[in-house]
Structure formats: C-alpha cells, structure tokens
Write a protein that holds these residues in place. Structure first.
Motif, PDB file in Angstrom:
ATOM      1  N   LEU A  77     110.576  95.066  54.489  1.00  0.00           N
ATOM      2  CA  LEU A  77     110.577  93.981  55.244  1.00  0.00           C
ATOM      3  C   LEU A  77     111.729  93.843  56.287  1.00  0.00           C
ATOM      4  CD1 LEU A  77     109.177  91.252  52.842  1.00  0.00           C
ATOM      5  CD2 LEU A  77     107.876  92.296  54.735  1.00  0.00           C
ATOM      6  N   LYS A  78     112.675  94.703  56.307  1.00  0.00           N
ATOM      7  CA  LYS A  78     113.922  94.397  57.030  1.00  0.00           C
ATOM      8  C   LYS A  78     113.482  94.140  58.670  1.00  0.00           C
ATOM      9  CE  LYS A  78     118.636  96.246  57.257  1.00  0.00           C
ATOM     10  NZ  LYS A  78     119.492  97.528  57.057  1.00  0.00           N
ATOM     11  N   PRO A  79     112.838  94.828  59.202  1.00  0.00           N
ATOM     12  CA  PRO A  79     112.486  94.362  60.779  1.00  0.00           C
ATOM     13  C   PRO A  79     111.866  92.960  60.748  1.00  0.00           C
ATOM     14  CG  PRO A  79     111.319  96.176  60.197  1.00  0.00           C
ATOM     15  CD  PRO A  79     112.087  95.981  58.983  1.00  0.00           C
ATOM     16  N   VAL A  80     111.081  92.496  59.747  1.00  0.00           N
ATOM     17  CA  VAL A  80     110.605  91.153  59.579  1.00  0.00           C
ATOM     18  C   VAL A  80     111.808  90.082  59.396  1.00  0.00           C
ATOM     19  CG1 VAL A  80     108.866  89.569  58.365  1.00  0.00           C
ATOM     20  CG2 VAL A  80     108.412  92.179  58.781  1.00  0.00           C
ATOM     21  N   VAL A  81     112.851  90.452  58.452  1.00  0.00           N
ATOM     22  CA  VAL A  81     113.836  89.625  58.334  1.00  0.00           C
ATOM     23  C   VAL A  81     114.419  89.351  59.350  1.00  0.00           C
ATOM     24  CG1 VAL A  81     115.950  89.244  57.054  1.00  0.00           C
ATOM     25  CG2 VAL A  81     113.944  90.074  55.844  1.00  0.00           C
ATOM     26  N   TYR A  82     114.717  90.331  60.378  1.00  0.00           N
ATOM     27  CA  TYR A  82     115.589  89.882  61.574  1.00  0.00           C
ATOM     28  C   TYR A  82     114.703  88.947  62.632  1.00  0.00           C
ATOM     29  CZ  TYR A  82     118.779  94.101  60.757  1.00  0.00           C
ATOM     30  OH  TYR A  82     119.878  94.616  60.368  1.00  0.00           O
ATOM     31  N   GLU A  83     113.359  89.284  62.647  1.00  0.00           N
ATOM     32  CA  GLU A  83     112.631  88.425  63.487  1.00  0.00           C
ATOM     33  C   GLU A  83     112.433  86.994  62.936  1.00  0.00           C
ATOM     34  OE1 GLU A  83     110.749  86.860  66.334  1.00  0.00           O
ATOM     35  OE2 GLU A  83     111.538  89.133  66.468  1.00  0.00           O
ATOM     36  N   LEU A  84     112.415  87.013  61.506  1.00  0.00           N
ATOM     37  CA  LEU A  84     112.335  85.661  60.824  1.00  0.00           C
ATOM     38  C   LEU A  84     113.903  84.940  61.192  1.00  0.00           C
ATOM     39  CD1 LEU A  84     110.898  83.380  59.287  1.00  0.00           C
ATOM     40  CD2 LEU A  84     111.872  84.504  57.378  1.00  0.00           C
ATOM     41  N   ALA A  85     114.783  85.376  61.228  1.00  0.00           N
ATOM     42  CA  ALA A  85     116.059  84.843  61.393  1.00  0.00           C
ATOM     43  C   ALA A  85     116.219  84.429  63.043  1.00  0.00           C
ATOM     44  CB  ALA A  85     117.321  85.858  60.956  1.00  0.00           C
ATOM     45  N   ASN A  86     115.548  85.088  63.846  1.00  0.00           N
ATOM     46  CA  ASN A  86     115.556  84.923  65.180  1.00  0.00           C
ATOM     47  C   ASN A  86     114.887  83.726  65.436  1.00  0.00           C
ATOM     48  OD1 ASN A  86     115.723  85.513  67.925  1.00  0.00           O
ATOM     49  ND2 ASN A  86     113.816  86.354  67.956  1.00  0.00           N
ATOM     50  N   LEU A  88     113.920  81.457  63.177  1.00  0.00           N
ATOM     51  CA  LEU A  88     114.400  80.055  62.528  1.00  0.00           C
ATOM     52  C   LEU A  88     115.878  79.588  63.238  1.00  0.00           C
ATOM     53  CD1 LEU A  88     113.807  81.197  58.641  1.00  0.00           C
ATOM     54  CD2 LEU A  88     112.840  79.228  60.084  1.00  0.00           C
ATOM     55  N   GLY A  89     116.354  80.679  63.612  1.00  0.00           N
ATOM     56  CA  GLY A  89     117.961  80.429  64.298  1.00  0.00           C
ATOM     57  C   GLY A  89     118.743  80.130  63.142  1.00  0.00           C
ATOM     58  N   ARG A  90     118.732  80.917  62.281  1.00  0.00           N
ATOM     59  CA  ARG A  90     119.730  80.536  61.263  1.00  0.00           C
ATOM     60  C   ARG A  90     119.834  82.235  60.328  1.00  0.00           C
ATOM     61  NH1 ARG A  90     118.751  76.526  56.893  1.00  0.00           N
ATOM     62  NH2 ARG A  90     117.565  75.209  58.461  1.00  0.00           N
ATOM     63  N   ASN A  91     120.858  82.266  59.479  1.00  0.00           N
ATOM     64  CA  ASN A  91     121.097  83.265  58.960  1.00  0.00           C
ATOM     65  C   ASN A  91     120.221  83.315  57.413  1.00  0.00           C
ATOM     66  OD1 ASN A  91     123.082  84.202  60.363  1.00  0.00           O
ATOM     67  ND2 ASN A  91     124.770  83.007  59.336  1.00  0.00           N
ATOM     68  N   ILE A  92     119.700  84.774  57.145  1.00  0.00           N
ATOM     69  CA  ILE A  92     118.979  84.822  56.070  1.00  0.00           C
ATOM     70  C   ILE A  92     119.654  85.752  55.083  1.00  0.00           C
ATOM     71  CG2 ILE A  92     116.764  85.857  55.144  1.00  0.00           C
ATOM     72  CD1 ILE A  92     115.476  85.024  57.803  1.00  0.00           C
ATOM     73  N   GLY A 113     119.521  74.344  50.926  1.00  0.00           N
ATOM     74  CA  GLY A 113     118.894  74.641  52.478  1.00  0.00           C
ATOM     75  C   GLY A 113     119.348  76.048  52.786  1.00  0.00           C
ATOM     76  N   GLU A 114     119.457  76.852  51.977  1.00  0.00           N
ATOM     77  CA  GLU A 114     119.580  78.237  52.130  1.00  0.00           C
ATOM     78  C   GLU A 114     118.265  78.930  52.133  1.00  0.00           C
ATOM     79  OE1 GLU A 114     124.183  79.679  52.169  1.00  0.00           O
ATOM     80  OE2 GLU A 114     123.055  80.002  50.260  1.00  0.00           O
ATOM     81  N   ILE A 115     118.183  80.293  52.828  1.00  0.00           N
ATOM     82  CA  ILE A 115     116.817  81.057  52.634  1.00  0.00           C
ATOM     83  C   ILE A 115     117.361  82.583  52.373  1.00  0.00           C
ATOM     84  CG2 ILE A 115     116.899  81.162  55.350  1.00  0.00           C
ATOM     85  CD1 ILE A 115     113.776  81.864  55.107  1.00  0.00           C
ATOM     86  N   LEU A 116     116.441  83.087  51.299  1.00  0.00           N
ATOM     87  CA  LEU A 116     116.656  84.401  50.898  1.00  0.00           C
ATOM     88  C   LEU A 116     115.090  85.192  50.977  1.00  0.00           C
ATOM     89  CD1 LEU A 116     118.484  85.740  47.873  1.00  0.00           C
ATOM     90  CD2 LEU A 116     115.909  86.305  48.085  1.00  0.00           C
ATOM     91  N   VAL A 117     115.372  86.126  51.342  1.00  0.00           N
ATOM     92  CA  VAL A 117     113.954  87.025  51.486  1.00  0.00           C
ATOM     93  C   VAL A 117     114.355  88.120  50.619  1.00  0.00           C
ATOM     94  CG1 VAL A 117     112.370  88.451  53.008  1.00  0.00           C
ATOM     95  CG2 VAL A 117     113.317  86.173  53.813  1.00  0.00           C
ATOM     96  N   PHE A 118     113.275  88.664  49.806  1.00  0.00           N
ATOM     97  CA  PHE A 118     113.405  90.004  49.046  1.00  0.00           C
ATOM     98  C   PHE A 118     112.348  90.853  49.411  1.00  0.00           C
ATOM     99  CE2 PHE A 118     111.183  87.334  45.597  1.00  0.00           C
ATOM    100  CZ  PHE A 118     110.095  88.387  45.415  1.00  0.00           C
ATOM    101  N   GLU A 119     112.596  92.076  49.099  1.00  0.00           N
ATOM    102  CA  GLU A 119     111.852  93.168  49.587  1.00  0.00           C
ATOM    103  C   GLU A 119     110.088  93.262  49.357  1.00  0.00           C
ATOM    104  OE1 GLU A 119     111.123  95.228  51.974  1.00  0.00           O
ATOM    105  OE2 GLU A 119     112.902  96.435  51.829  1.00  0.00           O
ATOM    106  N   ASN A 120     109.406  94.095  49.987  1.00  0.00           N
ATOM    107  CA  ASN A 120     107.890  94.203  49.931  1.00  0.00           C
ATOM    108  C   ASN A 120     107.538  94.306  48.750  1.00  0.00           C
ATOM    109  OD1 ASN A 120     105.481  95.101  50.186  1.00  0.00           O
ATOM    110  ND2 ASN A 120     105.801  96.404  51.709  1.00  0.00           N
ATOM    111  N   THR A 121     106.847  93.129  48.267  1.00  0.00           N
ATOM    112  CA  THR A 121     106.278  93.246  46.823  1.00  0.00           C
ATOM    113  C   THR A 121     105.207  94.185  46.436  1.00  0.00           C
ATOM    114  OG1 THR A 121     104.170  91.981  47.805  1.00  0.00           O
ATOM    115  CG2 THR A 121     106.038  90.604  47.008  1.00  0.00           C
TER     116      THR A 121
END
Length: 401
Positions: A77-86, A88-92, A113-121
């Motif tokens: 999911l790493k490329p998705v995390v970069y896009e989501l951060a982009n 949302l305009g915030r760090n993940i 108010g922080e966001i965490l994403v973990f790896e592909n289920t």
C-alpha cells in the motif's frame, strides 16, 4: 437491508478514540504508478471527519490478491499512502506490517487528529487465507487495536472478511462511513421504490455472472436492455446466426425462458460490429434482423441501429440503472456502443441514473460525463449482489442504532 437501522459515522463520538477505518484502496497500479485515484478520493470525507473530530484514524485496505511472497512487493500500500498524504495535505504514519509489536507501538504513540495506515490486509492471506476466510483470531486481533470501527469499503461489503465482519463482530461500536452510506442509499432507491418508467441496461460478457441481477431486474424494471457478450446467447436462443461470438451453450434454455416470460420487457441489439479475431480488429458491420454474423467472425460491439433502438427505449425514463459494457471496450474500434449509451443516459432530464461495473464507469470517466449521473458505484460484485436483493455481510455485521 434497511439503511435506517444501521449506525453511521454521525452516530459516533470520535474525539480521543482509536478509530479503525476499513476503506477500499484497491486502486489500479501500473509500473508503480496509480492510474485512477477515484477510490482514494471517495474515502476522504470519512477520514477527514475522524481527523477533524479529534479521533485517531487507523486506516487499512486490501490491494489485489496476494497468493505468494513475491506478491508482497507488487501489492504494498506504500504508493497509496503517498497519494493519500498528497490528497489530505498532511503527514501519515505508515506501518509496513499487518500485525505485531511495531504496529501496536505506533498506534499507542498516536496523538488525537493523527492518521496511521497499515499494510495490505491481504498479506494475511499468506497465512491460510486468514483475511479472506475471516479467521476468528485475526478479526479479534485487529478489533483489539481500536475503540470503534467504521466500514467505508463498499467494494468488499459482499464478502465476509476478517477486516470487515471479523472486526465488526469483536468491537464495542461499529458504523458505516459516508461512502458506504451513500452507496446503500443510492442503490436502495433502485431496489425498493424505483420511480417509473424504470429502464435497466445490462452488459458484460456472460449471463452466468449476472443471472441473479437479470432475474431481479426483469421483475422490477419496465424495460431491460441487454448488450455485450451476453446478448449473443439470447440471439442464439432466438435462432440467429452469431458466427464465432461468445455464447454460453448451457444458458440458451434459460435465455429462451426469459424471452418467453418477459418478451415485452427484453430489448436486444439489432445490429452488431464484428471482427475476424482479437488480433485483427477491423470493425465489420452486420446490419439488422434477421441477424447474420458470418461464420468466421465474432460480434464485439453494437452498432447504430441498436443505439437508435436503445435511445428510443430510454426516452422518458425516470430511473436508469446501467451495469456492464456494450462491447469489448479495451479495443478502440469497439468502444462505440458503450460510449454512445453513456452519452444517451447523460442527456436524460429528471432521471435518477446509477452506473456500476468497471468498464461502464471507465467509459463515463473517459468521456468526462461523471457529473451527468446521479450515482457512480464504487463496487462491482457488491452492487450486483445488493441489486439482487441479497443481504451483504459487511453491512449486516454493522451495529444497529
């Protein structure tokens, strides 16, 4: 399945809570690049609501199928995390694991108010298909990481997985996210009280993929237009020559039954564009009835007379459902029918129009017609099963109000 009975995100107190959010980030990725961000964008309202309310957003999704260790490299999911951060305009905070001390520690350290994403289920599927088979221990473990669970992944709502049903069954509080709620509301209008006249357009390769939904729509709709590969089984049932076109021999009797019982409702193509093979894609036209597609060619699209017929059947429609392409849209010479249908529906005034299925949605997006439709569904199999009237396990597992 009554929407009003299920909790939604607006029923939850989120401040200071660890909020598990199941999203659908199963996006198309080519050469490491995401080719459509639609599913990521669709998840933003739910994620933003949690962050704005001061919850700790713990976000997770599947991405494709994971069958062997080598898939882990391609399906991260790493490329998705970069896009989501982009977006949302915030760090993940990104954790490249699906369980364990590293993930638990990262969650414990989260601030409101922080966001965490973990790896592909689906990485858990390498462990006896633990995710896809809803392993009880896995569902319980993931549930233990949060205080509340929000399911916002309509695309997997028809599957009982550890990341939806497993968590919902093991947590104090669960609810639908905004996207899931929107999907259920939009499709419920079609299932429960469609405004008449109601016209359904069903395409795609095979009847066998859509028997349930075709049967259900033939009961409810005023007209059911059938295109795509499945039309050739109906054409053969009528005794027409279909050449080398796709046909399901074991469904010809069923097609005959439908044609007999619903002869006033079923609308079939009256002309086709064909080719001698997938390799030689020159568009050969096979005009009107009696339909004759030469022996050495296969039908790959509808043509102008069918489009005119479909257009006349759509006139005055108040509810329109479209699922599945009219032809082999991956070939530029055979996108004509699908794009023409998209254009016709987009012109309807005062109609409630819903579109589902990857190829149909892609045609609408390519033409820039998204705004012309009342609702574009993000779920393929889930929309089909919902429209059949089935109860979806991912929604059923969510708490009632």
């Amino acid at each position: 399945m009554h929407l009003t009975s299920k909790k939604t995100i607006d029923d939850l107190q989120l401040k200071g809570k660890k909020v598990l959010i199941r999203v659908d980030f199963n996006v198309p990725i080519k050469d490491g690049k995401i080719t459509s961000v639609k599913r990521i964008v669709s998840s933003l309202p739910t994620i933003n609501k949690v962050l704005e309310e001061g919850g700790k957003a713990i976000v997770f999704s599947h991405l494709g199928r994971v069958k062997e260790e080598a898939d882990k490299t391609k399906k991260s999911l790493k490329p998705v995390v970069y896009e989501l951060a982009n977006q949302l305009g915030r760090n993940i905070i990104y954790v490249d694991q699906t369980r364990g001390a590293k993930l638990e520690h990262a969650i414990e350290k989260m601030q409101d108010g922080e966001i965490l994403v973990f790896e592909n289920t689906r990485f858990e599927d390498l462990n006896n298909k633990a995710e896809s088979k809803n392993d009880p221990e896995l569902g319980k473990y993931w549930a233990s990481l949060g205080d509340v669970f929000i399911n916002d992944a309509f695309g997997t709502a028809h599957r009982a997985h550890a990341s939806n049903v497993g968590i919902a069954s093991n947590i104090a509080e669960s609810a639908m996210g905004y996207l899931l709620e929107k999907e259920v509301k939009a499709l419920s209008k079609i299932v429960h009280n469609p405004i008449k006249p109601f016209v359904a357009i069903i395409g795609g390769a095979k009847i066998s993929d859509k028997i349930g939904v075709v049967s259900s729509l033939l009961e409810k709709a005023d007209k059911v237009i059938i295109g795509g590969g499945m039309a050739y089984t109906f054409n053969k049932a009528l005794g027409f020559n279909i050449g080398n076109s796709l046909v399901e021999e074991d469904k010809i009797e069923l097609a005959k039954e439908y044609l007999e019982k619903y002869k006033d409702k079923i609308i079939l193509p009256v002309d086709h564009a064909s080719a001698t093979s997938f390799e030689d894609q020159e568009r050969i036209l096979n005009p009107s009835h009696p339909l004759q597609i030469p022996e050495n060619t296969m039908g790959l699209d509808i043509d102008q007379y069918s489009i005119e017929l479909f257009k006349s059947e759509l006139e005055g429609a108040k509810t329109v459902l479209w699922n599945g392409p009219m032809g082999v849209t991956e070939f530029s010479n055979f996108k004509y029918g699908t794009e023409a249908v998209a254009k016709e529906i987009s012109k309807l005034e005062d109609a409630y129009s819903v579109i589902g299925g990857g190829d149909s949605v892609a045609a609408v997006e390519n033409l820039g017609f998204e705004d012309a439709f009342s609702h574009i569904s993000t779920g393929g199999g889930a929309s089909i099963e919902f429209l059949e009237g089935k109860e979806l396990p991912g929604i059923k597992a969510i708490q009632d109000k």
